[in-house]
Motif scaffolding. Structure first.
Motif, PDB file in Angstrom:
ATOM      1  N   MET A   1      13.675 -13.995  -6.006  1.00 18.12           N
ATOM      2  CA  MET A   1      14.050 -12.628  -6.255  1.00 18.12           C
ATOM      3  C   MET A   1      13.184 -11.665  -5.438  1.00 18.12           C
ATOM      4  O   MET A   1      13.648 -10.613  -5.034  1.00 18.12           O
ATOM      5  N   LEU A   2      11.915 -12.014  -5.213  1.00 15.99           N
ATOM      6  CA  LEU A   2      11.035 -11.127  -4.467  1.00 15.99           C
ATOM      7  C   LEU A   2      11.522 -10.900  -3.042  1.00 15.99           C
ATOM      8  O   LEU A   2      11.221  -9.866  -2.454  1.00 15.99           O
ATOM      9  N   SER A   3      12.284 -11.837  -2.509  1.00 13.32           N
ATOM     10  CA  SER A   3      12.760 -11.686  -1.136  1.00 13.32           C
ATOM     11  C   SER A   3      13.768 -10.548  -0.990  1.00 13.32           C
ATOM     12  O   SER A   3      13.964 -10.035   0.108  1.00 13.32           O
ATOM     13  N   VAL A   4      14.383 -10.120  -2.084  1.00 13.15           N
ATOM     14  CA  VAL A   4      15.366  -9.038  -2.007  1.00 13.15           C
ATOM     15  C   VAL A   4      14.857  -7.730  -2.611  1.00 13.15           C
ATOM     16  O   VAL A   4      15.550  -6.730  -2.614  1.00 13.15           O
ATOM     17  N   VAL A   5      13.623  -7.745  -3.104  1.00 14.55           N
ATOM     18  CA  VAL A   5      13.037  -6.564  -3.739  1.00 14.55           C
ATOM     19  C   VAL A   5      12.227  -5.788  -2.709  1.00 14.55           C
ATOM     20  O   VAL A   5      11.479  -6.362  -1.933  1.00 14.55           O
ATOM     21  N   SER A   6      12.375  -4.484  -2.726  1.00 15.04           N
ATOM     22  CA  SER A   6      11.568  -3.642  -1.860  1.00 15.04           C
ATOM     23  C   SER A   6      10.110  -3.760  -2.274  1.00 15.04           C
ATOM     24  O   SER A   6       9.793  -3.657  -3.468  1.00 15.04           O
ATOM     25  N   PRO A   7       9.187  -3.969  -1.319  1.00 17.88           N
ATOM     26  CA  PRO A   7       7.772  -4.078  -1.663  1.00 17.88           C
ATOM     27  C   PRO A   7       7.238  -2.866  -2.438  1.00 17.88           C
ATOM     28  O   PRO A   7       6.299  -2.994  -3.214  1.00 17.88           O
ATOM     29  N   SER A   8       7.877  -1.707  -2.262  1.00 18.53           N
ATOM     30  CA  SER A   8       7.410  -0.514  -2.986  1.00 18.53           C
ATOM     31  C   SER A   8       7.624  -0.651  -4.498  1.00 18.53           C
ATOM     32  O   SER A   8       6.929  -0.003  -5.287  1.00 18.53           O
ATOM     33  N   LEU A   9       8.561  -1.490  -4.909  1.00 19.98           N
ATOM     34  CA  LEU A   9       8.810  -1.674  -6.341  1.00 19.98           C
ATOM     35  C   LEU A   9       7.712  -2.475  -7.031  1.00 19.98           C
ATOM     36  O   LEU A   9       7.597  -2.453  -8.250  1.00 19.98           O
ATOM     37  N   LEU A  10       6.889  -3.165  -6.250  1.00 21.16           N
ATOM     38  CA  LEU A  10       5.827  -3.968  -6.850  1.00 21.16           C
ATOM     39  C   LEU A  10       4.791  -3.096  -7.552  1.00 21.16           C
ATOM     40  O   LEU A  10       4.125  -3.535  -8.477  1.00 21.16           O
ATOM     41  N   SER A  11       4.658  -1.861  -7.091  1.00 17.74           N
ATOM     42  CA  SER A  11       3.697  -0.951  -7.732  1.00 17.74           C
ATOM     43  C   SER A  11       4.387   0.089  -8.611  1.00 17.74           C
ATOM     44  O   SER A  11       3.731   0.994  -9.129  1.00 17.74           O
ATOM     45  N   ALA A  12       5.699  -0.067  -8.799  1.00 21.62           N
ATOM     46  CA  ALA A  12       6.430   0.865  -9.669  1.00 21.62           C
ATOM     47  C   ALA A  12       5.950   0.708 -11.106  1.00 21.62           C
ATOM     48  O   ALA A  12       5.715  -0.402 -11.580  1.00 21.62           O
ATOM     49  N   GLN A  13       5.789   1.848 -11.777  1.00 25.13           N
ATOM     50  CA  GLN A  13       5.290   1.842 -13.147  1.00 25.13           C
ATOM     51  C   GLN A  13       6.390   2.244 -14.115  1.00 25.13           C
ATOM     52  O   GLN A  13       7.180   3.145 -13.830  1.00 25.13           O
ATOM     53  N   ASN A  14       6.418   1.595 -15.275  1.00 25.41           N
ATOM     54  CA  ASN A  14       7.394   1.945 -16.310  1.00 25.41           C
ATOM     55  C   ASN A  14       6.868   3.135 -17.117  1.00 25.41           C
ATOM     56  O   ASN A  14       5.875   3.755 -16.740  1.00 25.41           O
ATOM     57  N   ASP A  15       7.512   3.443 -18.233  1.00 30.84           N
ATOM     58  CA  ASP A  15       7.096   4.591 -19.054  1.00 30.84           C
ATOM     59  C   ASP A  15       5.662   4.456 -19.572  1.00 30.84           C
ATOM     60  O   ASP A  15       4.991   5.451 -19.818  1.00 30.84           O
TER      61      ASP A  15
ATOM     62  N   ILE B   1       3.288 -16.039 -10.939  1.00 24.12           N
ATOM     63  CA  ILE B   1       3.957 -14.755 -10.707  1.00 24.12           C
ATOM     64  C   ILE B   1       2.943 -13.714 -10.248  1.00 24.12           C
ATOM     65  O   ILE B   1       3.183 -12.963  -9.301  1.00 24.12           O
ATOM     66  N   ALA B   2       1.786 -13.661 -10.893  1.00 25.39           N
ATOM     67  CA  ALA B   2       0.741 -12.720 -10.495  1.00 25.39           C
ATOM     68  C   ALA B   2       0.350 -12.953  -9.038  1.00 25.39           C
ATOM     69  O   ALA B   2       0.228 -12.001  -8.257  1.00 25.39           O
ATOM     70  N   GLN B   3       0.174 -14.203  -8.660  1.00 28.33           N
ATOM     71  CA  GLN B   3      -0.193 -14.524  -7.283  1.00 28.33           C
ATOM     72  C   GLN B   3       0.887 -14.096  -6.299  1.00 28.33           C
ATOM     73  O   GLN B   3       0.594 -13.523  -5.249  1.00 28.33           O
ATOM     74  N   LYS B   4       2.137 -14.349  -6.635  1.00 26.51           N
ATOM     75  CA  LYS B   4       3.231 -13.970  -5.741  1.00 26.51           C
ATOM     76  C   LYS B   4       3.341 -12.449  -5.600  1.00 26.51           C
ATOM     77  O   LYS B   4       3.632 -11.942  -4.526  1.00 26.51           O
ATOM     78  N   LEU B   5       3.115 -11.719  -6.681  1.00 28.99           N
ATOM     79  CA  LEU B   5       3.162 -10.261  -6.616  1.00 28.99           C
ATOM     80  C   LEU B   5       2.054  -9.714  -5.719  1.00 28.99           C
ATOM     81  O   LEU B   5       2.290  -8.843  -4.881  1.00 28.99           O
ATOM     82  N   VAL B   6       0.854 -10.225  -5.868  1.00 33.60           N
ATOM     83  CA  VAL B   6      -0.286  -9.740  -5.088  1.00 33.60           C
ATOM     84  C   VAL B   6      -0.164 -10.167  -3.624  1.00 33.60           C
ATOM     85  O   VAL B   6      -0.515  -9.410  -2.724  1.00 33.60           O
ATOM     86  N   GLN B   7       0.367 -11.357  -3.384  1.00 37.54           N
ATOM     87  CA  GLN B   7       0.430 -11.899  -2.028  1.00 37.54           C
ATOM     88  C   GLN B   7       1.742 -11.593  -1.307  1.00 37.54           C
ATOM     89  O   GLN B   7       1.940 -12.047  -0.181  1.00 37.54           O
ATOM     90  N   HIS B   8       2.612 -10.800  -1.913  1.00 39.61           N
ATOM     91  CA  HIS B   8       3.915 -10.494  -1.303  1.00 39.61           C
ATOM     92  C   HIS B   8       3.726  -9.760   0.034  1.00 39.61           C
ATOM     93  O   HIS B   8       2.997  -8.766   0.098  1.00 39.61           O
ATOM     94  N   PRO B   9       4.370 -10.263   1.092  1.00 37.53           N
ATOM     95  CA  PRO B   9       4.238  -9.609   2.411  1.00 37.53           C
ATOM     96  C   PRO B   9       4.677  -8.142   2.359  1.00 37.53           C
ATOM     97  O   PRO B   9       5.667  -7.807   1.715  1.00 37.53           O
ATOM     98  N   ASN B  10       3.945  -7.299   3.000  1.00 42.43           N
ATOM     99  CA  ASN B  10       4.203  -5.859   3.083  1.00 42.43           C
ATOM    100  C   ASN B  10       4.076  -5.131   1.756  1.00 42.43           C
ATOM    101  O   ASN B  10       4.403  -3.959   1.657  1.00 42.43           O
TER     102      ASN B  10
ATOM    103  N   ILE C   1      -3.848  -6.580  -2.976  1.00 42.04           N
ATOM    104  CA  ILE C   1      -4.864  -6.558  -4.034  1.00 42.04           C
ATOM    105  C   ILE C   1      -5.013  -5.192  -4.687  1.00 42.04           C
ATOM    106  O   ILE C   1      -5.586  -5.087  -5.767  1.00 42.04           O
ATOM    107  N   ASN C   2      -4.479  -4.158  -4.067  1.00 39.61           N
ATOM    108  CA  ASN C   2      -4.532  -2.824  -4.680  1.00 39.61           C
ATOM    109  C   ASN C   2      -3.770  -2.788  -6.007  1.00 39.61           C
ATOM    110  O   ASN C   2      -4.038  -1.927  -6.844  1.00 39.61           O
ATOM    111  N   LEU C   3      -2.828  -3.718  -6.195  1.00 38.43           N
ATOM    112  CA  LEU C   3      -2.094  -3.785  -7.461  1.00 38.43           C
ATOM    113  C   LEU C   3      -3.033  -4.030  -8.638  1.00 38.43           C
ATOM    114  O   LEU C   3      -2.776  -3.588  -9.751  1.00 38.43           O
ATOM    115  N   ILE C   4      -4.132  -4.739  -8.377  1.00 37.42           N
ATOM    116  CA  ILE C   4      -5.054  -5.090  -9.452  1.00 37.42           C
ATOM    117  C   ILE C   4      -5.782  -3.859  -9.992  1.00 37.42           C
ATOM    118  O   ILE C   4      -6.242  -3.848 -11.129  1.00 37.42           O
ATOM    119  N   ASP C   5      -5.856  -2.802  -9.203  1.00 35.68           N
ATOM    120  CA  ASP C   5      -6.588  -1.594  -9.612  1.00 35.68           C
ATOM    121  C   ASP C   5      -5.745  -0.551 -10.339  1.00 35.68           C
ATOM    122  O   ASP C   5      -6.283   0.413 -10.864  1.00 35.68           O
TER     123      ASP C   5
END
Length: 101
Positions: free
Chosen positions: A1-15, A32-41, A45-49
């Protein structure tokens, strides 16, 4: 699924200001955590902060639920050196060696 998701959505926040990485941490999903952090583009690691509305980062959420394996991995990949660049190493105050607590 990550291959079709825009990388900008990885840092999208819910309510609650939680990201997908917060949810991976809350549910103890290391792969899943590793794939999210290591996703190209992606944000990498900024996701962790990123903090949610409760003031917790994904690392904080992992610690909160007792997920030691995930917390350890987050700490291993975090860029801790950037925060302390240019800062002097902390030294104990002089004359405190004989103080009994």
């Amino acid at each position: 699924m990550l291959s079709v998701v825009s990388p900008s959505l990885l840092s999208a926040q819910n309510d609650a200001k939680s990201t997908p990485l917060h949810w991976a941490a809350l549910n103890s999903h290391l792969t899943i955590a590793q794939k999210l952090v290591q996703h190209p583009n992606g944000p990498g690691i900024n996701l962790i902060d990123i903090k949610n509305a409760a003031g917790r980062s994904p690392l904080g959420e992992a610690e909160n639920v007792g997920w030691e394996e995930g917390a350890k991995w987050f700490v291993e990949v975090m860029n801790l050196g950037e925060e302390t660049k240019g800062e002097e190493e902390p030294h104990p105050a002089e004359g405190t060696g004989d103080i009994e607590v």
